[in-house]
Design a protein around this motif. Structure first.
Motif, mmCIF file in Angstrom:
data_model
loop_
_atom_site.group_PDB
_atom_site.id
_atom_site.type_symbol
_atom_site.label_atom_id
_atom_site.label_comp_id
_atom_site.label_asym_id
_atom_site.label_seq_id
_atom_site.Cartn_x
_atom_site.Cartn_y
_atom_site.Cartn_z
ATOM 1 N N GLY A 8 -27.741 -25.526 -40.760
ATOM 2 C CA GLY A 8 -27.464 -25.871 -39.438
ATOM 3 C C GLY A 8 -27.107 -27.419 -39.158
ATOM 4 O O GLY A 8 -26.226 -28.037 -39.989
ATOM 5 N N THR A 9 -27.393 -28.193 -38.071
ATOM 6 C CA THR A 9 -27.039 -29.314 -37.811
ATOM 7 C C THR A 9 -27.818 -30.394 -38.482
ATOM 8 O O THR A 9 -27.630 -31.450 -38.781
ATOM 9 N N THR A 10 -29.010 -29.886 -39.236
ATOM 10 C CA THR A 10 -29.713 -30.609 -39.933
ATOM 11 C C THR A 10 -28.905 -31.294 -41.025
ATOM 12 O O THR A 10 -29.018 -32.434 -41.663
ATOM 13 N N PHE A 11 -28.171 -30.404 -41.790
ATOM 14 C CA PHE A 11 -27.368 -31.094 -42.903
ATOM 15 C C PHE A 11 -26.009 -30.608 -42.917
ATOM 16 O O PHE A 11 -24.812 -31.283 -43.664
ATOM 17 N N CYS A 12 -25.323 -29.415 -42.247
ATOM 18 C CA CYS A 12 -24.042 -29.089 -42.553
ATOM 19 C C CYS A 12 -23.165 -29.697 -41.270
ATOM 20 O O CYS A 12 -23.497 -29.648 -40.008
ATOM 21 N N LYS A 13 -22.036 -30.223 -41.752
ATOM 22 C CA LYS A 13 -21.054 -30.903 -40.521
ATOM 23 C C LYS A 13 -20.487 -29.744 -39.935
ATOM 24 O O LYS A 13 -19.852 -30.106 -38.740
ATOM 25 N N LEU A 14 -20.728 -28.513 -40.241
ATOM 26 C CA LEU A 14 -20.100 -27.286 -39.394
ATOM 27 C C LEU A 14 -21.018 -26.552 -38.402
ATOM 28 O O LEU A 14 -20.549 -26.106 -37.375
ATOM 29 N N GLY A 15 -22.307 -27.143 -38.444
ATOM 30 C CA GLY A 15 -23.422 -26.723 -37.700
ATOM 31 C C GLY A 15 -23.224 -26.985 -36.250
ATOM 32 O O GLY A 15 -22.913 -28.255 -35.819
ATOM 33 N N LYS A 16 -23.403 -25.933 -35.555
ATOM 34 C CA LYS A 16 -23.511 -26.155 -33.838
ATOM 35 C C LYS A 16 -24.734 -26.344 -33.370
ATOM 36 O O LYS A 16 -24.958 -26.762 -32.189
ATOM 37 N N GLN A 17 -25.826 -25.519 -34.026
ATOM 38 C CA GLN A 17 -26.942 -25.720 -33.476
ATOM 39 C C GLN A 17 -28.144 -25.829 -34.517
ATOM 40 O O GLN A 17 -27.755 -25.720 -35.917
ATOM 41 N N ASP A 18 -29.154 -26.144 -34.287
ATOM 42 C CA ASP A 18 -30.397 -26.625 -35.372
ATOM 43 C C ASP A 18 -30.956 -25.093 -35.907
ATOM 44 O O ASP A 18 -32.136 -24.945 -35.403
ATOM 45 N N ALA A 19 -30.098 -24.358 -36.738
ATOM 46 C CA ALA A 19 -30.616 -23.331 -37.364
ATOM 47 C C ALA A 19 -31.728 -23.462 -38.084
ATOM 48 O O ALA A 19 -32.738 -22.740 -38.340
ATOM 49 N N LEU A 20 -31.968 -24.591 -38.976
ATOM 50 C CA LEU A 20 -33.200 -24.791 -39.865
ATOM 51 C C LEU A 20 -34.341 -25.050 -39.134
ATOM 52 O O LEU A 20 -35.368 -24.372 -39.313
ATOM 53 N N GLY A 21 -34.340 -25.744 -38.116
ATOM 54 C CA GLY A 21 -35.529 -25.945 -37.154
ATOM 55 C C GLY A 21 -35.917 -24.555 -36.509
ATOM 56 O O GLY A 21 -37.190 -24.428 -36.514
ATOM 57 N N VAL A 22 -35.002 -24.104 -35.999
ATOM 58 C CA VAL A 22 -35.480 -22.661 -35.303
ATOM 59 C C VAL A 22 -35.898 -21.768 -36.203
ATOM 60 O O VAL A 22 -36.883 -21.150 -36.050
ATOM 61 N N GLY A 23 -35.360 -21.607 -37.542
ATOM 62 C CA GLY A 23 -35.728 -20.682 -38.538
ATOM 63 C C GLY A 23 -36.999 -21.082 -39.052
ATOM 64 O O GLY A 23 -37.908 -20.000 -39.142
ATOM 65 N N MET A 24 -37.451 -22.276 -39.248
ATOM 66 C CA MET A 24 -38.683 -22.570 -39.389
ATOM 67 C C MET A 24 -39.824 -22.316 -38.605
ATOM 68 O O MET A 24 -40.839 -21.834 -38.800
ATOM 69 N N GLU A 25 -39.337 -22.579 -37.244
ATOM 70 C CA GLU A 25 -40.459 -22.264 -36.175
ATOM 71 C C GLU A 25 -40.540 -20.792 -36.090
ATOM 72 O O GLU A 25 -41.642 -20.195 -35.998
ATOM 73 N N MET A 26 -39.485 -20.026 -36.321
ATOM 74 C CA MET A 26 -39.572 -18.402 -36.365
ATOM 75 C C MET A 26 -40.378 -18.001 -37.552
ATOM 76 O O MET A 26 -41.241 -17.055 -37.318
ATOM 77 N N ASP A 27 -40.098 -18.741 -38.511
ATOM 78 C CA ASP A 27 -41.073 -18.376 -39.748
ATOM 79 C C ASP A 27 -42.391 -18.496 -39.423
ATOM 80 O O ASP A 27 -43.123 -17.593 -39.857
ATOM 81 N N LYS A 28 -42.849 -19.474 -38.742
ATOM 82 C CA LYS A 28 -44.269 -19.719 -38.515
ATOM 83 C C LYS A 28 -44.856 -18.616 -37.583
ATOM 84 O O LYS A 28 -46.025 -18.074 -37.791
ATOM 85 N N GLN A 29 -43.952 -18.314 -36.752
ATOM 86 C CA GLN A 29 -44.547 -17.252 -35.657
ATOM 87 C C GLN A 29 -44.445 -15.932 -36.009
ATOM 88 O O GLN A 29 -45.433 -15.037 -35.861
ATOM 89 N N TYR A 30 -43.529 -15.313 -36.867
ATOM 90 C CA TYR A 30 -43.202 -13.945 -37.328
ATOM 91 C C TYR A 30 -43.481 -13.540 -38.804
ATOM 92 O O TYR A 30 -43.731 -12.440 -39.038
ATOM 93 N N HIS A 31 -43.286 -14.298 -39.875
ATOM 94 C CA HIS A 31 -43.485 -13.890 -40.979
ATOM 95 C C HIS A 31 -44.613 -13.098 -41.331
ATOM 96 O O HIS A 31 -45.918 -13.563 -41.067
#
Length: 219
Positions: free
Chosen positions: A94-117
């Motif tokens: 996502g926008t954390t590392f990738c120049k093509l990223g439009k949204q914070d995929a890694l941040g959202v993914g990590m939060e969803m992992d905490k909630q749902y894994h």
């Protein structure tokens, strides 16, 4: 012989050895974690280290009597590799590392992992978060997929791979991160309350249609 998934272990095709896969949220590792996994693999003479589709590192070919000690040495949570639950949350840089990223995929993914894994559900369930329309996390073939655009998130649901592949269907777009997270929560809750045992989300949509999920998102 262990039951399927007992102690986080999966019997291999030799019917003697097992694989274990520590939980690695969104595939983000540290040098310390890699060293620990390598040390445990060497100590218990694992036959292979395999990167999995759920962005975990599986230690393959362990003896049954070594599984408890291996987990203790790893000091990591077990990955939800089997069972009726949310198996994994994948995310691209996502926008954390990738120049093509439009949204914070890694941040959202990590939060969803905490909630749902590992959350128990009527059927197997997978989530993916992609920071742009290239969908590097394969959001279109996951039960819930988020895809980033400049103006917010697209949510698609009902995708899967396997013997009967299914492309997900769009249920919302233009959502900010808070709205997208809330929508995903409602989708999971509706699925949990209404799905048949063993029914994937895509099969449920085929049975009842997309409209109930669209209504659930609206609250």
């Amino acid at each position: 012989m262990l039951k399927l998934g007992e102690k986080g272990a999966i019997l291999q095709n030799d019917n003697k050895t097992y694989a274990i896969a520590p939980h690695i949220p969104c595939g983000v590792v540290t040098p310390e974690m890699l060293r620990k996994i390598a040390d445990v693999a060497e100590k218990y003479e694992a036959k292979a280290l395999k990167l999995t589709g759920a962005t975990r590192i599986a230690l393959v070919g362990l003896q049954e009597e070594d599984i408890d000690s291996a987990w203790q040495d790893l000091g990591l949570d077990k990955g939800a590799a089997v069972g009726m639950c949310i198996r994994s949350v994948r995310a691209c840089p996502g926008t954390t590392f990738c120049k093509l990223g439009k949204q914070d995929a890694l941040g959202v993914g990590m939060e969803m992992d905490k909630q749902y894994h590992a959350m128990e559900l009527p059927g197997k369930f997978k989530i993916a978060v992609s920071g742009c329309k290239l969908s590097c996390s394969e959001s279109w073939v996951r039960d819930i997929g988020l895809i980033g655009e400049t103006n917010g998130w697209i949510i698609v649901i009902g995708g899967n791979v396997g013997m009967s592949p299914r492309i997900a269907q769009k249920v919302a777009e233009g959502l900010n991160t808070e709205q997208a997270m809330a929508a995903c929560k409602r989708i999971v809750e509706y699925y949990k309350e209404n799905a048949k045992k063993g029914e994937r989300l895509g099969k449920m949509i085929d049975r009842i249609g997309l409209e109930p999920f669209e209504q659930a998102i609206q609250g």
